[in-house]
Enzyme design. Structure first.
Site, PDB file in Angstrom:
ATOM      1  N   HIS A  42      46.308  -6.947  22.906  1.00  0.00           N
ATOM      2  CA  HIS A  42      47.509  -6.766  23.655  1.00  0.00           C
ATOM      3  C   HIS A  42      48.195  -7.983  23.893  1.00  0.00           C
ATOM      4  O   HIS A  42      49.481  -7.882  23.515  1.00  0.00           O
ATOM      5  CB  HIS A  42      47.188  -6.107  25.051  1.00  0.00           C
ATOM      6  N   GLU A  43      47.497  -9.120  24.330  1.00  0.00           N
ATOM      7  CA  GLU A  43      48.411 -10.301  24.304  1.00  0.00           C
ATOM      8  C   GLU A  43      48.860 -10.775  22.901  1.00  0.00           C
ATOM      9  O   GLU A  43      49.952 -11.401  22.819  1.00  0.00           O
ATOM     10  CB  GLU A  43      47.392 -11.641  25.212  1.00  0.00           C
ATOM     11  N   HIS A  63      52.148  -9.172  22.083  1.00  0.00           N
ATOM     12  CA  HIS A  63      53.455 -10.093  22.870  1.00  0.00           C
ATOM     13  C   HIS A  63      53.672 -11.213  21.789  1.00  0.00           C
ATOM     14  O   HIS A  63      54.942 -11.450  21.596  1.00  0.00           O
ATOM     15  CB  HIS A  63      52.842 -10.697  24.267  1.00  0.00           C
ATOM     16  N   HIS A  97      57.421 -11.514  19.905  1.00  0.00           N
ATOM     17  CA  HIS A  97      58.178 -12.822  20.216  1.00  0.00           C
ATOM     18  C   HIS A  97      58.591 -13.429  18.668  1.00  0.00           C
ATOM     19  O   HIS A  97      59.809 -13.717  18.359  1.00  0.00           O
ATOM     20  CB  HIS A  97      57.285 -13.944  20.695  1.00  0.00           C
TER      21      HIS A  97
END
Length: 238
Positions: free
Chosen positions: A102-103, A106, A110
């Site tokens: 999940h992280e 991100h 980006h």
């Protein structure tokens, strides 16, 4: 019609209790789910999953770090770091790889200039300033009510509070698609790589779903607080 201060205080107390209970319930359920899925082992650690997902997406300029605390995992776009709590960084279980993916989602957002993430990043400085202004206003209202009666007109204070909470609410609702999309990327990658499948895939989805609920509660809480102050301002003018 001007409603009483006592009425508004009661409404604020009700809001605090309702969303306090919701937040506690979701947080407790989230911890329970993560604890349950930590017992389901997989073939790599959270850090290894994050590294592989980065490379699978052609990303080589993001650093993966371990950080203290529980559920403190986050991606920092300013220095391109994926910060994973120790349980996630070293854990070799469904919870660890789901959070790590999940992280990493991100970081992929980006790298691909995902619109909602860019908007949220742009809003961060504005939200920080709003938080500081709000703190000053609340202190000024407290001091004014004790020692300097009428020093800060209440209607003016309400207008500033509403402006600040409008920014908080916008930030909270912009955050929702960012978090949901990161979870979708995580589940898709975990499934495509075979790290999870069948029942374990459902476990990963369930864990990330409860994590997303924390953002939903935060957004609704911010919106309710904003509407409360708007209602109070309108009530003073009627």
């Amino acid at each position: 019609m001007l409603l009483s201060v006592h009425f508004y205080k009661q409404m604020l107390i009700i809001l605090i209790i309702v969303f306090g209970v919701l937040s506690y319930t979701v947080s407790s359920r989230l911890k329970s789910k993560f604890g349950k899925y930590q017992q389901v082992m997989v073939g790599m650690s959270g850090a290894e999953a994050a590294q592989k997902m980065l490379h699978d997406n052609g990303i080589y300029d993001v650093t993966i770090c371990s950080t203290e605390g529980s559920l403190t995992d986050h991606y920092n776009p300013s220095n391109k770091t994926i910060n994973l709590s120790n349980d996630v960084y070293y854990g070799r279980n469904i919870s660890a790889v789901a959070v790590a993916a999940h992280e990493t989602g991100h970081a992929v957002q980006h790298a691909t200039a995902y619109g909602p993430l860019e908007l949220r990043t742009m809003l961060v400085p504005l939200q920080n300033v709003s938080a500081k202004v709000l703190n000053i206003i609340f202190w000024a209202m407290l001091i004014g009510s004790i020692a300097l009666q009428g020093a800060l007109p209440y209607t003016f204070a309400l207008q500033i509070i509403i402006a600040a909470y409008a920014i908080f609410t916008l930030f909270a609702f912009v955050t929702l698609p960012v978090e949901i999309n990161a979870s979708q990327r995580a589940v898709a990658w975990l499934t495509n790589t075979g790290i999870v499948n069948g029942e374990t895939r459902e476990y990963a989805i369930d864990a990330l779903k409860w994590a997303a609920y924390t953002y939903v509660v935060a957004a609704l809480s911010s919106l309710a607080t904003l509407l409360y102050y708007v209602w109070q301002l309108v009530g003073r003018r009627d």
